[in-house]
Design a protein around this motif. Structure first.
Motif, PDB file in Angstrom:
ATOM      1  N   PHE A 126       0.814  -1.215   0.000  1.00  0.00           N
ATOM      2  CA  PHE A 126       0.000   0.000   0.000  1.00  0.00           C
ATOM      3  C   PHE A 126       0.854   1.273   0.000  1.00  0.00           C
ATOM      4  O   PHE A 126       0.351   2.361   0.282  1.00  0.00           O
ATOM      5  CB  PHE A 126      -0.930   0.010   1.225  1.00  0.00           C
ATOM      6  CG  PHE A 126      -2.033  -1.002   1.157  1.00  0.00           C
ATOM      7  CD1 PHE A 126      -3.260  -0.687   0.604  1.00  0.00           C
ATOM      8  CD2 PHE A 126      -1.837  -2.291   1.645  1.00  0.00           C
ATOM      9  CE1 PHE A 126      -4.287  -1.619   0.549  1.00  0.00           C
ATOM     10  CE2 PHE A 126      -2.853  -3.231   1.601  1.00  0.00           C
ATOM     11  CZ  PHE A 126      -4.082  -2.908   1.044  1.00  0.00           C
ATOM     12  N   ASP A 127       2.135   1.154  -0.320  1.00  0.00           N
ATOM     13  CA  ASP A 127       3.011   2.327  -0.395  1.00  0.00           C
ATOM     14  C   ASP A 127       2.517   3.253  -1.501  1.00  0.00           C
ATOM     15  O   ASP A 127       2.467   2.852  -2.676  1.00  0.00           O
ATOM     16  CB  ASP A 127       4.441   1.875  -0.688  1.00  0.00           C
ATOM     17  CG  ASP A 127       5.422   3.045  -0.745  1.00  0.00           C
ATOM     18  OD1 ASP A 127       4.987   4.198  -0.572  1.00  0.00           O
ATOM     19  OD2 ASP A 127       6.613   2.789  -0.967  1.00  0.00           O
ATOM     20  N   PRO A 128       2.110   4.498  -1.194  1.00  0.00           N
ATOM     21  CA  PRO A 128       1.561   5.391  -2.243  1.00  0.00           C
ATOM     22  C   PRO A 128       2.524   5.636  -3.393  1.00  0.00           C
ATOM     23  O   PRO A 128       2.094   5.863  -4.529  1.00  0.00           O
ATOM     24  CB  PRO A 128       1.272   6.688  -1.476  1.00  0.00           C
ATOM     25  CG  PRO A 128       1.145   6.272  -0.042  1.00  0.00           C
ATOM     26  CD  PRO A 128       2.098   5.136   0.131  1.00  0.00           C
ATOM     27  N   GLY A 129       3.815   5.561  -3.115  1.00  0.00           N
ATOM     28  CA  GLY A 129       4.772   5.806  -4.183  1.00  0.00           C
ATOM     29  C   GLY A 129       4.950   4.616  -5.105  1.00  0.00           C
ATOM     30  O   GLY A 129       5.147   4.787  -6.310  1.00  0.00           O
ATOM     31  N   HIS A 130       4.899   3.415  -4.575  1.00  0.00           N
ATOM     32  CA  HIS A 130       5.103   2.205  -5.367  1.00  0.00           C
ATOM     33  C   HIS A 130       4.083   1.128  -4.943  1.00  0.00           C
ATOM     34  O   HIS A 130       4.447   0.111  -4.357  1.00  0.00           O
ATOM     35  CB  HIS A 130       6.534   1.688  -5.203  1.00  0.00           C
ATOM     36  CG  HIS A 130       7.579   2.664  -5.617  1.00  0.00           C
ATOM     37  ND1 HIS A 130       8.083   3.638  -4.772  1.00  0.00           N
ATOM     38  CD2 HIS A 130       8.209   2.842  -6.825  1.00  0.00           C
ATOM     39  CE1 HIS A 130       8.982   4.371  -5.404  1.00  0.00           C
ATOM     40  NE2 HIS A 130       9.074   3.918  -6.655  1.00  0.00           N
ATOM     41  N   PRO A 131       2.812   1.386  -5.228  1.00  0.00           N
ATOM     42  CA  PRO A 131       1.795   0.415  -4.804  1.00  0.00           C
ATOM     43  C   PRO A 131       1.831  -0.838  -5.668  1.00  0.00           C
ATOM     44  O   PRO A 131       2.321  -0.836  -6.791  1.00  0.00           O
ATOM     45  CB  PRO A 131       0.488   1.183  -4.992  1.00  0.00           C
ATOM     46  CG  PRO A 131       0.774   2.124  -6.120  1.00  0.00           C
ATOM     47  CD  PRO A 131       2.224   2.525  -5.952  1.00  0.00           C
ATOM     48  N   SER A 132       1.288  -1.910  -5.111  1.00  0.00           N
ATOM     49  CA  SER A 132       1.127  -3.166  -5.851  1.00  0.00           C
ATOM     50  C   SER A 132      -0.368  -3.464  -5.939  1.00  0.00           C
ATOM     51  O   SER A 132      -0.932  -4.100  -5.051  1.00  0.00           O
ATOM     52  CB  SER A 132       1.864  -4.299  -5.137  1.00  0.00           C
ATOM     53  OG  SER A 132       1.648  -5.531  -5.799  1.00  0.00           O
ATOM     54  N   PRO A 133      -1.047  -2.962  -6.983  1.00  0.00           N
ATOM     55  CA  PRO A 133      -2.508  -3.051  -7.043  1.00  0.00           C
ATOM     56  C   PRO A 133      -3.052  -4.471  -6.897  1.00  0.00           C
ATOM     57  O   PRO A 133      -4.022  -4.710  -6.172  1.00  0.00           O
ATOM     58  CB  PRO A 133      -2.844  -2.460  -8.423  1.00  0.00           C
ATOM     59  CG  PRO A 133      -1.706  -1.537  -8.703  1.00  0.00           C
ATOM     60  CD  PRO A 133      -0.504  -2.200  -8.121  1.00  0.00           C
ATOM     61  N   GLY A 134      -2.444  -5.441  -7.591  1.00  0.00           N
ATOM     62  CA  GLY A 134      -2.937  -6.812  -7.484  1.00  0.00           C
ATOM     63  C   GLY A 134      -2.825  -7.344  -6.069  1.00  0.00           C
ATOM     64  O   GLY A 134      -3.729  -8.038  -5.572  1.00  0.00           O
ATOM     65  N   THR A 135      -1.728  -7.030  -5.399  1.00  0.00           N
ATOM     66  CA  THR A 135      -1.536  -7.503  -4.022  1.00  0.00           C
ATOM     67  C   THR A 135      -2.507  -6.830  -3.068  1.00  0.00           C
ATOM     68  O   THR A 135      -3.040  -7.476  -2.148  1.00  0.00           O
ATOM     69  CB  THR A 135      -0.091  -7.233  -3.567  1.00  0.00           C
ATOM     70  OG1 THR A 135       0.820  -7.839  -4.485  1.00  0.00           O
ATOM     71  CG2 THR A 135       0.156  -7.795  -2.175  1.00  0.00           C
ATOM     72  N   THR A 136      -2.772  -5.538  -3.267  1.00  0.00           N
ATOM     73  CA  THR A 136      -3.704  -4.854  -2.370  1.00  0.00           C
ATOM     74  C   THR A 136      -5.091  -5.470  -2.448  1.00  0.00           C
ATOM     75  O   THR A 136      -5.773  -5.621  -1.424  1.00  0.00           O
ATOM     76  CB  THR A 136      -3.788  -3.358  -2.719  1.00  0.00           C
ATOM     77  OG1 THR A 136      -4.195  -3.207  -4.086  1.00  0.00           O
ATOM     78  CG2 THR A 136      -2.450  -2.674  -2.513  1.00  0.00           C
ATOM     79  N   VAL A 137      -5.516  -5.845  -3.663  1.00  0.00           N
ATOM     80  CA  VAL A 137      -6.820  -6.500  -3.803  1.00  0.00           C
ATOM     81  C   VAL A 137      -6.849  -7.802  -3.017  1.00  0.00           C
ATOM     82  O   VAL A 137      -7.798  -8.103  -2.278  1.00  0.00           O
ATOM     83  CB  VAL A 137      -7.140  -6.771  -5.285  1.00  0.00           C
ATOM     84  CG1 VAL A 137      -8.392  -7.636  -5.412  1.00  0.00           C
ATOM     85  CG2 VAL A 137      -7.344  -5.466  -6.025  1.00  0.00           C
ATOM     86  N   MET A 138      -5.797  -8.605  -3.157  1.00  0.00           N
ATOM     87  CA  MET A 138      -5.768  -9.903  -2.492  1.00  0.00           C
ATOM     88  C   MET A 138      -5.693  -9.762  -0.970  1.00  0.00           C
ATOM     89  O   MET A 138      -6.320 -10.519  -0.236  1.00  0.00           O
ATOM     90  CB  MET A 138      -4.589 -10.723  -3.001  1.00  0.00           C
ATOM     91  CG  MET A 138      -4.750 -11.242  -4.426  1.00  0.00           C
ATOM     92  SD  MET A 138      -6.177 -12.372  -4.593  1.00  0.00           S
ATOM     93  CE  MET A 138      -7.430 -11.261  -5.267  1.00  0.00           C
ATOM     94  N   ILE A 139      -4.920  -8.775  -0.493  1.00  0.00           N
ATOM     95  CA  ILE A 139      -4.836  -8.566   0.955  1.00  0.00           C
ATOM     96  C   ILE A 139      -6.209  -8.238   1.523  1.00  0.00           C
ATOM     97  O   ILE A 139      -6.652  -8.828   2.516  1.00  0.00           O
ATOM     98  CB  ILE A 139      -3.824  -7.449   1.285  1.00  0.00           C
ATOM     99  CG1 ILE A 139      -2.394  -7.928   1.014  1.00  0.00           C
ATOM    100  CG2 ILE A 139      -3.960  -7.013   2.741  1.00  0.00           C
ATOM    101  CD1 ILE A 139      -1.337  -6.852   1.232  1.00  0.00           C
ATOM    102  N   LEU A 140      -6.909  -7.295   0.889  1.00  0.00           N
ATOM    103  CA  LEU A 140      -8.229  -6.900   1.397  1.00  0.00           C
ATOM    104  C   LEU A 140      -9.232  -8.035   1.279  1.00  0.00           C
ATOM    105  O   LEU A 140     -10.070  -8.228   2.165  1.00  0.00           O
ATOM    106  CB  LEU A 140      -8.723  -5.664   0.654  1.00  0.00           C
ATOM    107  CG  LEU A 140      -7.905  -4.383   0.880  1.00  0.00           C
ATOM    108  CD1 LEU A 140      -8.518  -3.221   0.112  1.00  0.00           C
ATOM    109  CD2 LEU A 140      -7.826  -4.056   2.370  1.00  0.00           C
ATOM    110  N   PHE A 141      -9.149  -8.797   0.175  1.00  0.00           N
ATOM    111  CA  PHE A 141     -10.077  -9.918   0.045  1.00  0.00           C
ATOM    112  C   PHE A 141      -9.849 -10.953   1.136  1.00  0.00           C
ATOM    113  O   PHE A 141     -10.796 -11.434   1.765  1.00  0.00           O
ATOM    114  CB  PHE A 141      -9.954 -10.592  -1.324  1.00  0.00           C
ATOM    115  CG  PHE A 141     -10.642 -11.937  -1.350  1.00  0.00           C
ATOM    116  CD1 PHE A 141     -12.012 -12.021  -1.378  1.00  0.00           C
ATOM    117  CD2 PHE A 141      -9.898 -13.114  -1.283  1.00  0.00           C
ATOM    118  CE1 PHE A 141     -12.657 -13.260  -1.369  1.00  0.00           C
ATOM    119  CE2 PHE A 141     -10.514 -14.348  -1.276  1.00  0.00           C
ATOM    120  CZ  PHE A 141     -11.905 -14.419  -1.317  1.00  0.00           C
TER     121      PHE A 141
END
Length: 536
Positions: free
Chosen positions: A308-323
């Motif tokens: 979730f780093d605003p400078g270098h986010p990992s969109p696919g990982t953020t979805v999986m973490i929240l799911f």
């Protein structure tokens, strides 16, 4: 059968006139029976397997509604089914204390009195699961004696006991009749007959064969022993004719309604009892607390920090973490709910007859499990936050994420309680776990966004409570802004595929989750009412 006098004796009478019962399927029917049980009598109902002994006993006790005829009890009765309806984790005295308070028994000496009558004083502190078969049966009888019912019905109390233990139990039942109680029980054991005052004999197919004293029964069937009576009933297609004698003093007065404990007090007593049982069942408690810890540790091993780093986010990982956070809360609640109710049906039916309400019973499960769910949900979020697997949201944002997860766990808990109410055993409840989990994985919209699902899948997703948890977590975590402004080229196309999934107001998702929880609760109560009957 002979009447028993007047006054208190009238309160201890059981009167049945042409009472009958037939199964809707037509598989079994009990022929009309007319009997009168006098006060202070020990009465056995005997007959071969399938003759309808339990059916007649339940009709006389008012547990089963007759399809014909009439049954009257002079006072409210106690009914002890064949199963030992007590929680094995509790000590004898503690179990009886809870039962007394749920039955509005105000006498502080009531528990001690019934333990003394049944010879259980020395076992008061013993855990019920460690008792012998005869002691467990007497403990089950003790629960019914707390309200001092003049009439007590027992379904095969000596079944499964050795001869010496069975004789000891009958001795205690005889002591109850000397104290003024009327005791009626069904039995397969011929040796029980000689110790009774009266015997009711049913033949195969639910036919009424005889009622009278044991000596008169031997004479009627030309038998030398009770075993010979069974032989006669088995050998003859039609039992010797016998005409029931008319009741001598007319029907008994209708039974008075039981005292009811207020619903809020019922709820609190059940919460305390459930907590007491859980604390004493250390293995179950260790599993309930330990499994979320293991899942949280697996999350730490699966996901790298900094997604979730605003400078270098990992969109696919953020979805999986929240799911997986959403699914973790769902899984905790569902498994906690499935572990309840289904192994308590016999106890629940007994307590329903004593006046227990279904809403206090169901909400008591919620009352003692939700704090535990709050604890494990908070533990999961704290571990992920401290290890940089969650965004820095500030106090209000973290609170929103926590409340969302708790609401999702509550929905899953209510779904688990509904499923546990619908099945008949813990093994069936375990089989429902994958059936309930898989849709919450496939149709939530994490692996495949809802806007790109097939039409049927989109409609199914509306019924998945975990979809709204996932969307609320995405809203709270600010996924649209993170993906739109982050350096990852995957963000904008991923945001397009999800459409407006994370744009809805948080309160709308919370309202939907609350609606799911309430709907599951009403459905669970409806199922329990159908399976346990109305309070008499």
């Amino acid at each position: 059968m002979d009447g028993g006098g007047t006054g208190t004796a009238m309160e201890s009478r059981v009167w049945a006139a042409n009472v009958s019962w037939a199964a809707r399927s037509g598989a079994f029917a009990l022929d009309p029976v007319t009997v009168e049980v006098g006060a202070g009598r020990l009465v056995a109902i005997i007959g071969p397997s399938g003759a309808g002994k339990t059916t007649l006993l339940e009709l006389l006790a008012g547990v089963r509604t007759p399809t014909g005829g009439e049954v009257r009890l002079g006072a409210r009765s106690g009914f002890v089914p064949q199963q030992d309806l007590v929680h094995p984790q509790l000590p004898v005295g503690r179990a009886l204390d809870y039962a007394a308070r749920l039955r509005a028994v105000t006498d502080p000496d009531a528990v001690g009195a019934v333990l003394s009558v049944l010879g259980l004083e020395h076992r008061r502190a013993a855990r019920i699961g460690t008792l012998s078969g005869g002691e467990r049966k007497r403990t089950s009888v003790a629960v019914e004696l707390l309200t001092r019912p003049p009439v007590l019905f027992l379904d095969e109390p000596t079944s499964g006991l050795d001869p010496a233990t069975g004789r000891d139990l009958l001795r205690h039942l005889r002591d109850l009749t000397r104290a003024g109680h009327t005791v009626v029980f069904s039995t397969h054991n011929p040796g029980d007959v000689a110790r009774c005052d009266e015997v009711v004999v049913l033949a195969q197919g639910g036919r009424f064969a005889f009622a009278g004293t044991p000596a008169a029964a031997l004479e009627h069937f030309a038998a030398r022993s009770a075993e010979d009576i069974y032989d006669r009933l088995t050998a003859e297609a039609t039992p010797p004719p016998w005409t029931s004698r008319p009741a001598g003093t007319g029907p008994a007065a209708p039974a008075s309604a039981p005292r009811r404990v207020p619903a809020i007090r019922q709820w609190w007593l059940l919460v305390v009892r459930d907590l007491d049982i859980l604390i004493r069942d250390r293995l179950t408690l260790a599993i309930l607390v330990g499994s979320p810890v293991m899942i949280a540790l697996m999350f730490l091993m699966l996901f790298r920090p900094g997604a979730f780093d605003p400078g270098h986010p990992s969109p696919g990982t953020t979805v999986m973490i929240l799911f997986w956070i959403a699914f973790g809360g769902f899984f905790f609640g569902l498994t906690y709910g499935l572990a309840q109710i289904c192994d308590e049906f016999p106890i629940l039916r007994r307590e329903r007859r004593a006046g227990l309400g279904l809403w206090p019973y169901l909400l008591a499960k919620v009352g003692f499990l939700v704090p535990l769910l709050c604890l494990v949900d908070a533990l999961l979020l704290v571990l992920l936050s401290l290890t940089d697997r969650l965004p820095a949201l500030g106090p209000s944002g973290n609170l929103a994420v926590f409340l969302t997860l708790v609401l999702g766990s509550l929905c899953a808990l209510m779904l688990g309680l509904l499923a546990a109410s619908a099945v008949n055993s813990p093994s069936q409840a375990a089989l429902t776990l994958p059936m309930l989990c898989f849709p919450q994985v496939l149709f939530v919209g994490a692996f495949l966004p809802v806007p790109v699902m097939a039409t049927v899948g989109q409609w199914l997703s509306y019924g998945m409570s975990n979809r709204w948890v996932f969307e609320a977590l995405g809203t709270s975590a600010g996924l649209p802004a993170l993906w739109r402004t982050g350096a990852s080229p995957l963000g904008p196309p991923l945001l397009d595929s999800y459409g407006g999934t994370f744009d809805g107001p948080l309160w709308a998702d919370w309202a939907l989750l609350g609606g799911f929880a309430v709907a599951f609760g009403f459905a669970a109560v409806a199922v329990l009412r159908r399976k346990t009957g109305a309070v008499r």
